[in-house]
Design a protein around this motif. Structure first.
Motif, mmCIF file in Angstrom:
data_model
loop_
_atom_site.group_PDB
_atom_site.id
_atom_site.type_symbol
_atom_site.label_atom_id
_atom_site.label_comp_id
_atom_site.label_asym_id
_atom_site.label_seq_id
_atom_site.Cartn_x
_atom_site.Cartn_y
_atom_site.Cartn_z
ATOM 1 N N MET A 152 25.981 33.949 -22.288
ATOM 2 C CA MET A 152 27.295 34.487 -21.930
ATOM 3 C C MET A 152 27.881 33.851 -20.663
ATOM 4 S SD MET A 152 27.796 36.424 -24.441
ATOM 5 C CE MET A 152 26.643 36.779 -25.755
ATOM 6 N N LEU A 153 27.366 32.701 -20.263
ATOM 7 C CA LEU A 153 27.955 31.984 -19.140
ATOM 8 C C LEU A 153 29.121 31.140 -19.652
ATOM 9 C CD1 LEU A 153 24.733 30.784 -17.293
ATOM 10 C CD2 LEU A 153 26.175 32.765 -16.760
ATOM 11 N N GLU A 154 29.989 30.742 -18.722
ATOM 12 C CA GLU A 154 31.108 29.902 -19.119
ATOM 13 C C GLU A 154 30.598 28.493 -19.430
ATOM 14 O OE1 GLU A 154 34.488 30.123 -16.614
ATOM 15 O OE2 GLU A 154 35.677 28.824 -17.903
ATOM 16 N N VAL A 155 31.052 27.955 -20.561
ATOM 17 C CA VAL A 155 30.597 26.635 -21.004
ATOM 18 C C VAL A 155 31.532 25.561 -20.472
ATOM 19 C CG1 VAL A 155 30.142 25.192 -23.026
ATOM 20 C CG2 VAL A 155 29.543 27.616 -23.062
ATOM 21 N N ARG A 156 30.961 24.561 -19.846
ATOM 22 C CA ARG A 156 31.738 23.438 -19.324
ATOM 23 C C ARG A 156 32.155 22.524 -20.485
ATOM 24 N NH1 ARG A 156 30.386 22.462 -13.701
ATOM 25 N NH2 ARG A 156 30.557 20.240 -14.096
ATOM 26 N N PRO A 157 33.090 21.621 -20.222
ATOM 27 C CA PRO A 157 33.577 20.758 -21.317
ATOM 28 C C PRO A 157 32.482 19.910 -21.958
ATOM 29 C CG PRO A 157 35.053 20.659 -19.437
ATOM 30 C CD PRO A 157 33.850 21.438 -18.992
ATOM 31 N N ASP A 158 31.370 19.697 -21.252
ATOM 32 C CA ASP A 158 30.304 18.871 -21.828
ATOM 33 C C ASP A 158 29.241 19.701 -22.561
ATOM 34 O OD1 ASP A 158 29.202 20.046 -19.622
ATOM 35 O OD2 ASP A 158 28.276 18.229 -18.837
ATOM 36 N N GLY A 159 29.604 20.889 -23.005
ATOM 37 C CA GLY A 159 28.665 21.720 -23.755
ATOM 38 C C GLY A 159 28.640 21.357 -25.231
ATOM 39 N N TYR A 160 27.971 22.205 -25.985
ATOM 40 C CA TYR A 160 27.876 22.025 -27.434
ATOM 41 C C TYR A 160 28.801 23.020 -28.125
ATOM 42 C CZ TYR A 160 23.565 19.314 -26.846
ATOM 43 O OH TYR A 160 22.641 18.359 -26.512
ATOM 44 N N THR A 161 29.391 22.610 -29.235
ATOM 45 C CA THR A 161 30.238 23.500 -30.027
ATOM 46 C C THR A 161 29.701 23.546 -31.456
ATOM 47 O OG1 THR A 161 32.174 22.902 -28.723
ATOM 48 C CG2 THR A 161 32.582 23.943 -30.849
ATOM 49 N N LEU A 162 29.569 24.753 -31.972
ATOM 50 C CA LEU A 162 29.163 24.942 -33.362
ATOM 51 C C LEU A 162 30.356 25.487 -34.127
ATOM 52 C CD1 LEU A 162 25.758 26.789 -33.749
ATOM 53 C CD2 LEU A 162 26.297 24.438 -34.343
ATOM 54 N N ALA A 163 30.677 24.870 -35.251
ATOM 55 C CA ALA A 163 31.753 25.368 -36.093
ATOM 56 C C ALA A 163 31.151 25.896 -37.386
ATOM 57 C CB ALA A 163 32.751 24.255 -36.392
ATOM 58 N N THR A 180 31.820 29.114 -40.703
ATOM 59 C CA THR A 180 32.907 29.686 -41.489
ATOM 60 C C THR A 180 33.676 30.759 -40.733
ATOM 61 O OG1 THR A 180 31.239 31.109 -42.482
ATOM 62 C CG2 THR A 180 31.944 29.198 -43.753
ATOM 63 N N GLU A 181 33.007 31.479 -39.839
ATOM 64 C CA GLU A 181 33.684 32.575 -39.147
ATOM 65 C C GLU A 181 34.290 32.170 -37.812
ATOM 66 O OE1 GLU A 181 31.247 36.057 -39.005
ATOM 67 O OE2 GLU A 181 30.928 36.024 -41.157
ATOM 68 N N GLY A 182 34.191 30.904 -37.443
ATOM 69 C CA GLY A 182 34.794 30.467 -36.189
ATOM 70 C C GLY A 182 33.891 29.518 -35.431
ATOM 71 N N GLU A 183 34.111 29.421 -34.113
ATOM 72 C CA GLU A 183 33.336 28.500 -33.298
ATOM 73 C C GLU A 183 32.442 29.257 -32.324
ATOM 74 O OE1 GLU A 183 36.106 25.855 -31.366
ATOM 75 O OE2 GLU A 183 35.934 24.431 -33.033
ATOM 76 N N MET A 184 31.313 28.642 -32.000
ATOM 77 C CA MET A 184 30.429 29.155 -30.960
ATOM 78 C C MET A 184 30.174 28.031 -29.972
ATOM 79 S SD MET A 184 27.748 31.366 -33.158
ATOM 80 C CE MET A 184 27.890 30.277 -34.554
ATOM 81 N N TYR A 185 29.886 28.425 -28.741
ATOM 82 C CA TYR A 185 29.726 27.437 -27.672
ATOM 83 C C TYR A 185 28.393 27.639 -26.969
ATOM 84 C CZ TYR A 185 34.692 27.591 -28.583
ATOM 85 O OH TYR A 185 35.894 27.591 -29.215
ATOM 86 N N PHE A 186 27.839 26.533 -26.464
ATOM 87 C CA PHE A 186 26.551 26.584 -25.765
ATOM 88 C C PHE A 186 26.608 25.662 -24.559
ATOM 89 C CE2 PHE A 186 26.003 27.686 -30.144
ATOM 90 C CZ PHE A 186 25.273 28.855 -30.043
ATOM 91 N N CYS A 187 26.019 26.126 -23.437
ATOM 92 C CA CYS A 187 26.048 25.374 -22.177
ATOM 93 C C CYS A 187 25.391 24.010 -22.305
ATOM 94 C CB CYS A 187 25.279 26.108 -21.082
ATOM 95 S SG CYS A 187 25.736 27.819 -20.828
ATOM 96 N N ASN A 188 24.245 23.998 -22.986
ATOM 97 C CA ASN A 188 23.410 22.802 -22.984
ATOM 98 C C ASN A 188 22.411 22.880 -24.142
ATOM 99 O OD1 ASN A 188 21.400 24.625 -22.107
ATOM 100 N ND2 ASN A 188 22.079 24.343 -19.998
ATOM 101 N N ALA A 189 21.544 21.872 -24.218
ATOM 102 C CA ALA A 189 20.587 21.781 -25.323
ATOM 103 C C ALA A 189 19.638 22.975 -25.342
ATOM 104 C CB ALA A 189 19.801 20.468 -25.198
ATOM 105 N N ARG A 190 19.284 23.488 -24.151
ATOM 106 C CA ARG A 190 18.346 24.612 -24.085
ATOM 107 C C ARG A 190 18.965 25.883 -24.670
ATOM 108 N NH1 ARG A 190 17.223 28.796 -20.550
ATOM 109 N NH2 ARG A 190 15.052 29.429 -20.632
ATOM 110 N N CYS A 191 20.194 26.190 -24.281
ATOM 111 C CA CYS A 191 20.858 27.389 -24.807
ATOM 112 C C CYS A 191 20.993 27.294 -26.332
ATOM 113 C CB CYS A 191 22.232 27.564 -24.177
ATOM 114 S SG CYS A 191 22.203 28.099 -22.461
ATOM 115 N N LEU A 192 21.400 26.123 -26.807
ATOM 116 C CA LEU A 192 21.563 25.930 -28.253
ATOM 117 C C LEU A 192 20.233 26.124 -28.977
ATOM 118 C CD1 LEU A 192 23.207 24.929 -30.739
ATOM 119 C CD2 LEU A 192 22.462 22.618 -30.116
ATOM 120 N N CYS A 193 19.185 25.528 -28.444
ATOM 121 C CA CYS A 193 17.862 25.583 -29.079
ATOM 122 C C CYS A 193 17.344 27.016 -29.161
ATOM 123 C CB CYS A 193 16.911 24.706 -28.264
ATOM 124 S SG CYS A 193 15.181 25.025 -28.575
#
Ligand SMILES: [Zn+2]
Length: 96
Positions: A15-26, A28-41
């Motif tokens: 729930m931290l704010e994601v910087r422009p160099d984060g990851y984005t998942l698209a 069917t229900e929309g987009e999700m964002y992740f700070c970095n590889a660790r958060c995504l994993c």
């Protein structure tokens, strides 16, 4: 039309704010964002290993945009989780 560029992007894991160099998942229900590889994993593994995960939450054909701008498509959250673990471990080796 809303200003998508000014919208705050919040990490789905911590729930931290994601910087422009984060990851984005698209998905069917929309987009999700992740700070970095660790958060995504961690997020992807948590979801993929959940008992009795509903088919609707398996994220079919989920698309990932990496910080480099490179896009990848995964068959479902299980495939995403496998890739994300390797990606996060590799990222951890880098001295940035
Ligand atoms: Zn995060």
């Amino acid at each position: 039309m809303s200003q998508a560029a000014s919208k705050r992007r919040i990490c789905s894991y911590d729930m931290l704010e994601v910087r422009p160099d984060g990851y984005t998942l698209a998905e069917t229900e929309g987009e999700m964002y992740f700070c970095n590889a660790r958060c995504l994993c961690i997020w992807a593994v948590q979801l993929a290993t959940r008992p009795n995960l509903a088919d609707s939450r398996k994220l079919p054909s989920v698309q990932l945009t990496q910080p480099t701008g490179e896009q990848r498509t995964f068959a479902d959250v299980g495939e995403l989780a496998k890739w994300s673990v390797v990606n996060a471990l590799d990222a951890g080796k880098q001295i940035v």
